[in-house]
Design an enzyme around this catalytic site. Sequence first.
Site, short mmCIF file in Angstrom:
data_model
loop_
_atom_site.label_atom_id
_atom_site.label_comp_id
_atom_site.label_asym_id
_atom_site.label_seq_id
_atom_site.Cartn_x
_atom_site.Cartn_y
_atom_site.Cartn_z
N HIS A 327 10.22 -37.10 23.90
CA HIS A 327 9.85 -36.27 22.74
C HIS A 327 10.75 -36.68 21.58
CE1 HIS A 327 9.09 -32.84 20.19
NE2 HIS A 327 8.14 -32.45 21.02
N ARG A 347 7.18 -30.53 12.55
CA ARG A 347 6.62 -31.68 11.81
C ARG A 347 5.16 -31.41 11.46
NH1 ARG A 347 6.81 -35.89 15.46
NH2 ARG A 347 7.60 -34.51 17.06
#
Length: 553
Positions: A327, A347
Amino acid sequence: MPYPQELKDYIKQVESTRPERVERKRRGEEFASLSLDGREERLKSYHPDYKDDALRDIRVGVSKGYGISPEIVDTLEARSRIDPDRIEFDEVDHEADVLVIGGGGAGGAAALMAAKQGAKVIIATKLRLGDANTMMAEGGIQAASKIHSDSPYWHYLDVMGGGHFTNDPDLVKTLVSQAPKVMSWLEGLGAMFSKDPDGSLRTMHGGGTSRKRMHYAGDITGAEIMRTIRDEIRNHPERIEILEFSPAVELILDENGVASGAVLYNLDTREYVIVRAKAVVMATGGSGRLHMRGFMTTNHYGATGDGLVMAYHAGVPLVFLHSVQYHPTGIVFPEQAEGLLITEKFRGAGANVVNVDGEQFVYEREPRDVEAASIIRECSDDMHKGVPTPTGKVGVWLDSPMLEMLHGPGYVRKEFPGKYILFRRYNIDVAKEPMLIYPTLHYQNGGVEFKPDGATVLDGMYAAGEVSGGVHGENRLMGNSLLDVTVFGRLAGESAAEYASKRDLPSGMNLDHLRKYHEELDKTGIETERVAPVILPDYTNPDVKERQVVIAP
Ligand code: SIN
């Protein structure tokens, strides 16, 4: 601990570029995404999967010759925790129609659906019901539920593209077409997802998605889904028995080689427990706690790849384990929180990833593997653009405060309560200060081979969730794992119940497959002190580790 002065000085660089970056975003001028060739090149140069020593061939078993993470090969080339000659089946401790191994999202969904079909179900789980990666998942669950702007067709293309078109198309088709139904199922059971004032489900983008289809419950979506499933399981004690602190250590087969139960080990009483069942669902989750390539991990403490080992001993092939998901945004400082996930939802909401000079160096919604490789590159000796931490590590900034400028004051606290509270413990306010991040081992892209209905080559054994492989190809996109566990958990539970309904309780239970496996290890000349399944990570506190299962009896 709060950020020390040297990090506060670095943060000034992020603050100096923030107004311009926010302004660009407001004008709709996104940082350029990499071309397909550019992505390929980035992965080859910087993704850990592409390092020379990333893969090692398995030397025994049905997938012999397949190159996968050495840490998993070590568990496959270990000896079983039990000596098959010393386990007796004269007395069976528990009987069920369906034995579900694993108490996370996939196991829970399987148990509920099997029970709904009328099966008597046992869930055997290593720790407590719900102690699983599902509980730790933050950002969301994908489903094409907005029929005016999305459809399973677009979802399908995104999943395939994210997986570099290596995914099993039938599995993907099942995943995306069942997704809206699963959302209704979860809502019907009481899951509380974030909603707009008109009552419609909120959705947003995840990396690599062409439509906003990420549903979420703040940044604790997995916890909300797991809570819901766990509550519902507890509503049915007459049909579902839960055996906690009882990891399965091997599958049991019958005289025809059909899966017929499992040997468990009770971590409290330190006894072996025999469960006889007409069908088994393998839902043991991932393997992040094997710490591939020494990476920190987001994974739950029990994620040691046990199901891979048990299924492999019984002849089930492994697929897509050559690819590991890192990740992009794991916490790299403060040290106490190292490795923990910072959801991609930051994000998705527009937070930039910036280097030591406060410069954006990658589009924030590249597919995960590309985003992670880009961060590793920025921190590498080739670029020297990482931020050194007081603990000798290096990371880059995830600019969470810019979300307050983009979406209004209070946004971070409201939308990301989990991370806001976590960082507050260290006197860091992530609405005002960015987070220092580095890629962290997150997901087992591959696993045991299975079909859309959960069936495997081993009659009587079904698989669901992170233990299985093929749905996500070589790279999973955000929000498709919570979907995977619920879609395939439900299907595996239904199929297992159906299978069980056509079978008598098995006889001739045995561990012959283990004898054969040990013989093959010996013939191949593999001498090892290692035993597997691993059960608890190597660095487990000695007082606890002492409880860990030893070779029987
Ligand atoms: C995240 O929130 O970024 C993780 C969820 C996932 O892996 O799907």
